[in-house]
Design an enzyme around this catalytic site. Structure first.
Site, PDB file in Angstrom:
ATOM      1  N   TYR A 112       0.651  -1.595  -0.279  1.00 30.18           N
ATOM      2  CA  TYR A 112       0.011   0.327   0.425  1.00 30.18           C
ATOM      3  C   TYR A 112       0.829   1.031  -0.361  1.00 30.18           C
ATOM      4  O   TYR A 112       1.674   1.285   0.588  1.00 30.18           O
ATOM      5  CB  TYR A 112      -1.349   0.326   1.115  1.00 30.18           C
TER       6      TYR A 112
ATOM      7  N   GLU B 244      -3.015   7.560  -4.222  1.00 35.72           N
ATOM      8  CA  GLU B 244      -3.588   6.268  -3.301  1.00 35.72           C
ATOM      9  C   GLU B 244      -2.799   5.205  -4.271  1.00 35.72           C
ATOM     10  O   GLU B 244      -3.922   5.300  -5.239  1.00 35.72           O
ATOM     11  CB  GLU B 244      -4.059   6.480  -2.351  1.00 35.72           C
TER      12      GLU B 244
END
Length: 379
Positions: A101, A185
């Site tokens: 992530y 993101e």
């Protein structure tokens, strides 16, 4: 302005970040042909501006073109957290050795950017952060220095990302700064068995103050899937719908973000982010309260205001005006402090509504709102 996944991936590719080959359609029949062109086996993904698509059934692996058509037919028209699926993206599957992530987000309260990264991608980062906060690295980024190769290496090392992710971290920073974004993101960023780093998913939020300079995003692209967000946008409100039960209103992004954290610490979930701004009028306050009270998931409302440019008595007057146009059926907890706080509290006391409660501190107000929302019968 939130972009759809396929739009975010488009930006990633333009900045040299590897993404799987994919196409978008609003037709199940066309999905079959797209799958055939991509090699047959594809991943079919709902294109909505919200998370949790996989859990809702909005992401499906199709073994062949016929299965891709069937998957697209099931996904198109679905409701995912209040967002109707109007298009799907079909992408070539990727063999995954590891998932990560990474994100950059504007930290308005600190006046800087924050890099957030973890070696545990593929799941909701909030769950990882809550269960094992040590697994999530949070590295401040000075906007004047940016993310150099050295800074990217620092982020990768802190999060346990492979060295090959360093180049992607630099390129993601370029997406953020060159595209006027406040959030970038990737979840998951993956490493293939051959060591290639690929962005399988993407989320980008552009600065609303810059969106009108972008000819590439037409008027259709700035529409809101969620009707409450559309209503709020039409009223000029800075509102984002979340998945909780405590409606939150504050003045200033930093104060609102802090309020969301305090509500969560009290065991409840915020239902929205609503910043009425530093110079909001009573009309703005009334409009914001009307939007939040229209959300059926909201079980209590917390108004947390520190009076500065917006005086507390103006906020209180806005609450009273809202009650003239909407029937208050959910408890409202108000914390007023700062400029004209005493006068604002007096305005609310004069109205003497049985569902309005006042609290002296932010913590106390959040605790009341959380308890009311979580009660079997908050009324």
């Amino acid at each position: 302005m939130d972009l759809y996944e396929h739009q975010a991936r488009e930006l990633f590719a333009e900045h040299g970040i590897v993404v799987p080959q994919a196409e978008v359609t609003d037709s199940a029949e066309e999905a079959r042909e797209i799958a055939r062109g991509l090699g047959g086996r594809v991943v079919v993904k709902a294109q909505v501006k919200t998370g949790g698509r996989g859990k809702a059934g909005g992401v499906r692996l199709a073994a062949d073109p016929a299965a891709a058509e069937a998957a697209a037919r099931r996904i198109l028209g679905m409701d995912i957290k209040g967002h109707t699926v109007r298009t799907v993206m079909l992408a070539r599957p990727v063999d995954i050795a590891a998932e990560f992530y990474v994100s950059y987000v504007l930290d308005r309260a600190a006046g800087t950017f924050l890099a957030i990264a973890s070696a545990e991608g593929g799941t909701e980062i909030e769950e990882v952060a809550a269960d094992r906060p040590e697994a999530v690295a949070r590295i401040p980024v000075d906007p004047t220095e940016g993310v150099t190769t050295a800074k990217a290496a620092q982020i990768a090392e802190a999060a346990g990302l492979p060295p090959r992710a360093v180049d992607v971290l630099v390129r993601l920073w370029n997406v953020l700064t060159r595209e006027d974004a406040v959030l970038v993101e990737v979840n998951p960023l993956v490493r293939t068995p051959h060591g290639q780093i690929i962005a399988l998913d993407g989320k980008v939020t552009l600065d609303d103050n810059a969106r009108f300079r972008r000819e590439r995003w037409g008027a259709q692209e700035v529409t809101h899937d969620d009707p409450l967000e559309a209503e709020a946008a039409a009223k000029g409100l800075n509102y984002v719908k979340l998945d909780g039960e405590v409606g939150v209103i504050g003045n200033g992004a930093g104060l609102v973000m802090a309020t969301l954290d305090v509500v969560a610490a009290c065991g409840a979930r915020p239902a929205d982010f609503l910043d009425i701004g530093g110079g909001a009028s009573a009309r703005t306050m009334a409009d914001g309260l009307n939007v939040i009270l229209s959300d059926p998931a909201v079980r209590s409302v917390l108004v947390n205001v520190f009076g500065g440019i917006t005086a507390c008595d103006t906020v209180a007057d806005g609450i009273v005006r809202a009650l003239d146009s909407v029937r208050l059926t959910k408890p409202l907890v108000v914390r007023l402090d700062g400029n004209n706080a005493a006068r604002g509290r007096a305005v609310l006391d004069a109205r003497a509504h049985p569902l309005i409660r006042q609290a002296a501190t932010m913590d106390g107000a959040a605790r009341q709102a959380a308890d009311l929302a979580l009660a079997a019968n908050p009324l």
